[in-house]
Scaffold this active site. Structure first.
Site, PDB file in Angstrom:
ATOM      1  N   GLN A 145       0.813  -1.253  -0.088  1.00 21.59           N
ATOM      2  CA  GLN A 145      -0.047   0.077  -0.102  1.00 21.59           C
ATOM      3  C   GLN A 145       0.980   1.423  -0.046  1.00 21.59           C
ATOM      4  O   GLN A 145       1.713   1.585   0.952  1.00 21.59           O
ATOM      5  CB  GLN A 145      -0.880   0.014   1.201  1.00 21.59           C
ATOM      6  CG  GLN A 145      -1.963   1.300   1.267  1.00 21.59           C
ATOM      7  CD  GLN A 145      -1.991   1.653   2.985  1.00 21.59           C
ATOM      8  OE1 GLN A 145      -1.433   1.747   3.788  1.00 21.59           O
ATOM      9  NE2 GLN A 145      -3.423   1.466   2.903  1.00 21.59           N
ATOM     10  N   GLY A 146       0.689   2.059  -0.833  1.00 27.27           N
ATOM     11  CA  GLY A 146       1.661   3.295  -1.013  1.00 27.27           C
ATOM     12  C   GLY A 146       0.789   4.607  -1.050  1.00 27.27           C
ATOM     13  O   GLY A 146       0.262   5.374  -1.752  1.00 27.27           O
ATOM     14  N   SER A 188       4.937  -1.157   3.794  1.00 34.76           N
ATOM     15  CA  SER A 188       5.179  -2.420   4.296  1.00 34.76           C
ATOM     16  C   SER A 188       5.132  -3.441   3.065  1.00 34.76           C
ATOM     17  O   SER A 188       4.582  -3.282   2.044  1.00 34.76           O
ATOM     18  CB  SER A 188       4.074  -2.919   5.355  1.00 34.76           C
ATOM     19  OG  SER A 188       3.928  -1.962   6.333  1.00 34.76           O
ATOM     20  N   GLU A 200     -16.192  -6.444   7.274  1.00 34.72           N
ATOM     21  CA  GLU A 200     -14.827  -6.986   7.487  1.00 34.72           C
ATOM     22  C   GLU A 200     -14.270  -6.481   8.806  1.00 34.72           C
ATOM     23  O   GLU A 200     -13.576  -7.204   9.498  1.00 34.72           O
ATOM     24  CB  GLU A 200     -13.809  -6.406   6.488  1.00 34.72           C
ATOM     25  CG  GLU A 200     -12.391  -6.987   6.182  1.00 34.72           C
ATOM     26  CD  GLU A 200     -12.375  -8.420   5.409  1.00 34.72           C
ATOM     27  OE1 GLU A 200     -11.624  -9.188   5.539  1.00 34.72           O
ATOM     28  OE2 GLU A 200     -13.254  -8.192   4.236  1.00 34.72           O
ATOM     29  N   GLU A 251      -4.042   9.667  18.630  1.00 30.26           N
ATOM     30  CA  GLU A 251      -4.853  11.114  18.640  1.00 30.26           C
ATOM     31  C   GLU A 251      -5.713  11.256  17.539  1.00 30.26           C
ATOM     32  O   GLU A 251      -6.737  11.746  17.855  1.00 30.26           O
ATOM     33  CB  GLU A 251      -3.582  12.232  18.444  1.00 30.26           C
ATOM     34  CG  GLU A 251      -2.719  12.582  19.556  1.00 30.26           C
ATOM     35  CD  GLU A 251      -1.587  11.217  19.553  1.00 30.26           C
ATOM     36  OE1 GLU A 251      -1.558  10.760  18.730  1.00 30.26           O
ATOM     37  OE2 GLU A 251      -0.784  11.155  20.612  1.00 30.26           O
ATOM     38  N   SER A 286       1.083   6.704   2.437  1.00 33.39           N
ATOM     39  CA  SER A 286       1.879   7.545   3.335  1.00 33.39           C
ATOM     40  C   SER A 286       2.970   8.164   2.556  1.00 33.39           C
ATOM     41  O   SER A 286       3.571   7.436   1.653  1.00 33.39           O
ATOM     42  CB  SER A 286       2.305   6.995   4.735  1.00 33.39           C
ATOM     43  OG  SER A 286       1.308   6.388   5.262  1.00 33.39           O
TER      44      SER A 286
HETATM   45  C1  LIG Z   1       4.307  -0.399  11.146  1.00 40.91           C
HETATM   46  C2  LIG Z   1       3.662   0.511  10.341  1.00 40.91           C
HETATM   47  C3  LIG Z   1       3.370   0.047   9.185  1.00 40.91           C
HETATM   48  C4  LIG Z   1       2.851   1.051   8.167  1.00 40.91           C
HETATM   49  N1  LIG Z   1       2.707   0.502   6.901  1.00 40.91           N
HETATM   50  C5  LIG Z   1       2.322   1.393   5.977  1.00 40.91           C
HETATM   51  C6  LIG Z   1       1.776   1.071   4.677  1.00 40.91           C
HETATM   52  O1  LIG Z   1       1.995  -0.372   4.228  1.00 40.91           O
HETATM   53  N2  LIG Z   1       1.548   1.897   3.818  1.00 40.91           N
HETATM   54  C7  LIG Z   1       1.399   3.164   4.127  1.00 40.91           C
HETATM   55  O2  LIG Z   1       0.877   3.906   3.154  1.00 40.91           O
HETATM   56  N3  LIG Z   1       1.692   3.704   5.474  1.00 40.91           N
HETATM   57  C8  LIG Z   1       1.971   2.974   6.409  1.00 40.91           C
HETATM   58  N4  LIG Z   1       2.284   3.352   7.658  1.00 40.91           N
HETATM   59  C9  LIG Z   1       2.110   4.697   7.878  1.00 40.91           C
HETATM   60  C10 LIG Z   1       1.129   5.095   8.725  1.00 40.91           C
HETATM   61  O3  LIG Z   1      -0.142   4.955   7.887  1.00 40.91           O
HETATM   62  C11 LIG Z   1       1.543   6.240   9.092  1.00 40.91           C
HETATM   63  O4  LIG Z   1       2.591   6.336  10.113  1.00 40.91           O
HETATM   64  C12 LIG Z   1       0.464   7.134  10.085  1.00 40.91           C
HETATM   65  O5  LIG Z   1      -0.759   7.438   9.437  1.00 40.91           O
HETATM   66  C13 LIG Z   1       0.776   8.475  10.948  1.00 40.91           C
HETATM   67  O6  LIG Z   1       1.155   9.237   9.797  1.00 40.91           O
HETATM   68  P1  LIG Z   1       2.937   9.891  10.266  1.00 40.91           P
HETATM   69  O7  LIG Z   1       3.769   8.818  10.743  1.00 40.91           O
HETATM   70  O8  LIG Z   1       3.100  10.761   9.094  1.00 40.91           O
HETATM   71  O9  LIG Z   1       2.424  10.792  11.338  1.00 40.91           O
HETATM   72  P2  LIG Z   1       1.917  12.302  11.523  1.00 40.91           P
HETATM   73  O10 LIG Z   1       0.595  12.198  10.709  1.00 40.91           O
HETATM   74  O11 LIG Z   1       2.967  13.392  11.035  1.00 40.91           O
HETATM   75  O12 LIG Z   1       1.832  12.570  13.035  1.00 40.91           O
HETATM   76  C14 LIG Z   1       2.685  12.744  13.841  1.00 40.91           C
HETATM   77  C15 LIG Z   1       2.133  13.031  15.207  1.00 40.91           C
HETATM   78  O13 LIG Z   1       1.101  14.250  15.163  1.00 40.91           O
HETATM   79  C16 LIG Z   1      -0.116  13.741  15.574  1.00 40.91           C
HETATM   80  N5  LIG Z   1      -1.041  14.374  14.916  1.00 40.91           N
HETATM   81  C17 LIG Z   1      -1.197  14.505  13.581  1.00 40.91           C
HETATM   82  N6  LIG Z   1      -2.518  15.127  13.111  1.00 40.91           N
HETATM   83  C18 LIG Z   1      -2.960  15.534  14.302  1.00 40.91           C
HETATM   84  C19 LIG Z   1      -4.476  15.740  14.429  1.00 40.91           C
HETATM   85  N7  LIG Z   1      -5.268  16.446  13.564  1.00 40.91           N
HETATM   86  N8  LIG Z   1      -4.880  16.111  15.859  1.00 40.91           N
HETATM   87  C20 LIG Z   1      -4.067  15.751  16.949  1.00 40.91           C
HETATM   88  N9  LIG Z   1      -2.593  14.968  16.652  1.00 40.91           N
HETATM   89  C21 LIG Z   1      -2.267  14.720  15.518  1.00 40.91           C
HETATM   90  C22 LIG Z   1      -0.028  12.224  15.459  1.00 40.91           C
HETATM   91  O14 LIG Z   1      -1.090  11.504  16.283  1.00 40.91           O
HETATM   92  C23 LIG Z   1       1.309  11.848  15.821  1.00 40.91           C
HETATM   93  O15 LIG Z   1       1.511  11.692  17.236  1.00 40.91           O
HETATM   94  C24 LIG Z   1       2.639   2.372   8.486  1.00 40.91           C
HETATM   95  C25 LIG Z   1       3.147   2.672   9.683  1.00 40.91           C
HETATM   96  C26 LIG Z   1       3.782   1.984  10.605  1.00 40.91           C
HETATM   97  C27 LIG Z   1       4.100   2.289  11.930  1.00 40.91           C
END
Ligand SMILES: Cc1cc2nc3c(=O)[nH]c(=O)nc-3n(C[C@H](O)[C@H](O)[C@H](O)COP(=O)(O)OP(=O)(O)OC[C@H]3O[C@@H](n4cnc5c(N)ncnc54)[C@H](O)[C@@H]3O)c2cc1C
Length: 397
Positions: free
Chosen positions: A129-130, A164, A247, A380, A132
């Protein structure tokens, strides 16, 4: 809420148990079982998915015309619960089967359905899944990877992250920006990209527990045929919200089983541990921590049952799904922290070190649990959803 099962459902449970007894990889789930790594793990899970498929346990909620089982929510819940009891792995393509598969079924062309669905359920092709990007996670609609139409092709440039399985994947379902002038949710399209296309570079990211489950993926003038667009141009945001309604909730019962097992393992660890020169269970702080986890686990159980009950009565989990995600991810982190405290100085020893408690398995699960409150929506974000959709509170922005 009627939690009893019909004789037919009990027979189905027996069939699932027999399948698991006869087919689980040798030694799976037993203490000390060493999970293969990297490509060997992929091949083990590919074989597992094919065994599941042969016995009717893959794509269970998909309609039969697409190779699914057309199973009821109760059958899926029974299957998930029995798998959780023996700690069975999920199929290799589980994310694709619950996400891009239903998306193709609902929005794809007949040619896309014929081309992609059979190879997905048979694990012939692996998907990643692409979604993020470095600056688009919680706020996914801010994504900037561009796809420009040039004749019958899109030219894709940009970067995805945390992808992933990208290092093993044959295909990627991804969101790309196709109109930079439109409001951010309206200029996005949903593409399927062949991971062997020239211009794609996959760089594995090393996680703190030592594994390499996810990656950075770079796109440099990658050509994607226009017929790999799902749905219409610039409608990708709406297309990406497709999931099969039942699901999510059918996982609820199995999740309770999974965290109950961790709790029982924790009590076993406490029984075997010592604190201040006597058994750890004699220590009031340890006992109180375990009691707190038990109470939280019961709260989680009844929330699982509430969601499951809503599903079997034809409803959908809605915002309550966020309550479950928040409860299990944070409860598991607290239980893992208790495990580290019980191991005391030995918690610093990894699997490779002599004297590591239980072959260092708690260290791995403690480190892995940090990701649970980030992946699939951070805590959050879950709290925001609960505030707005369950409690009806106003938005702050
Ligand atoms: C093990 C793992 C596997 C993953 N696999 C995939 C994958 O296969 N494909 C893919 O596309 N993505 C994947 N992800 C990514 C995942 O979807 C993102 O990490 C997640 O959506 C959070 O985005 P970010 O890391 O950019 O954090 P950010 O969105 O930058 O958040 C940073 C911090 O700010 C807080 N924050 C952000 N917005 C708000 C708000 N509106 N209100 C309050 N707090 C806020 C968050 O809670 C967090 O604490 C994976 C992540 C992990 C950890």
């Amino acid at each position: 809420m009627d939690l009893s099962f019909t004789p037919e459902e009990e027979r189905y449970r027996t069939r699932v148990r027999e399948f698991l007894k006869d087919n689980l990889p040798q030694g799976w789930g037993a203490p000390g079982y060493e999970l293969p790594k990297g490509r060997a793990l992929v091949e083990l899970l590919r074989d597992w998915q094919r065994r599941l498929l042969k016995h009717g346990f893959v794509a269970m909620s998909w309609p039969k015309e697409y190779g699914g089982q057309g199973a009821s929510a109760v059958q899926m819940a029974i299957f998930n619960e029995e798998c959780a009891r023996v700690r069975a792995p999920g199929p290799l393509n589980s994310a694709a089967i619950s996400q891009v598969g239903p998306t193709i079924m609902q929005h794809g062309t007949d040619a896309q359905k014929r081309r992609f669905l059979p190879a997905m359920i048979n694990a012939d092709e692996i998907w990643c899944q692409g979604f993020s990007e470095p600056n688009a996670g919680s706020d996914l609609a801010s994504l900037r990877t561009r796809a420009e139409l040039a004749g019958d092709e899109f030219i894709v440039n940009g970067q995805k992250i945390w992808t992933s399985y990208a290092q093993y994947a044959d295909w990627c379902y991804m969101l790309v920006r196709t109109d930079t002038a439109a409001p951010k949710h309206r200029g996005i399209s949903y593409l399927m990209v062949d991971m062997k296309s020239p211009g794609i570079t996959v760089k594995p990211l090393r996680q703190m527990h030592g594994g390499q489950d996810f990656n950075e993926v770079f796109f440099d003038n990658v050509r994607v045929p226009r017929h790999n667009l799902i749905g219409t141009l610039n409608d990708g945001w709406r297309v990406s919200t497709t999931t099969l309604a039942n699901e999510r909730g059918t996982n609820a019962l199995s999740q309770y089983v999974r965290y109950e097992q961790i709790f029982n393992d924790l009590v076993r660890l406490a029984r075997a541990s010592r604190r201040h020169g006597r058994g750890a269970l004699q220590d009031a702080v340890v006992r109180q921590e375990l009691a707190r986890h038990y109470v939280d686990l019961q709260g989680f159980k009844y929330n699982c049952l509430r969601v499951f009950s809503a599903i079997t009565n034809g409803g959908s989990p809605g915002g309550e799904g966020s309550i479950l995600k928040l409860l299990w991810s944070e409860l598991n982190q607290r239980m893992q922290e208790t495990a580290m405290a019980l191991e005391a100085a030995a918690s610093q020893l990894t699997a490779e070190s002599a004297g590591a408690v239980e072959a260092g398995r708690w260290q791995v699960s403690f480190l892995r649990s940090r990701a649970h409150t980030i992946e699939a929506g951070t805590s959050e974000i879950q709290r925001n959803i609960i505030a707005q959709r369950v409690l009806g509170l106003p938005r702050t922005n």
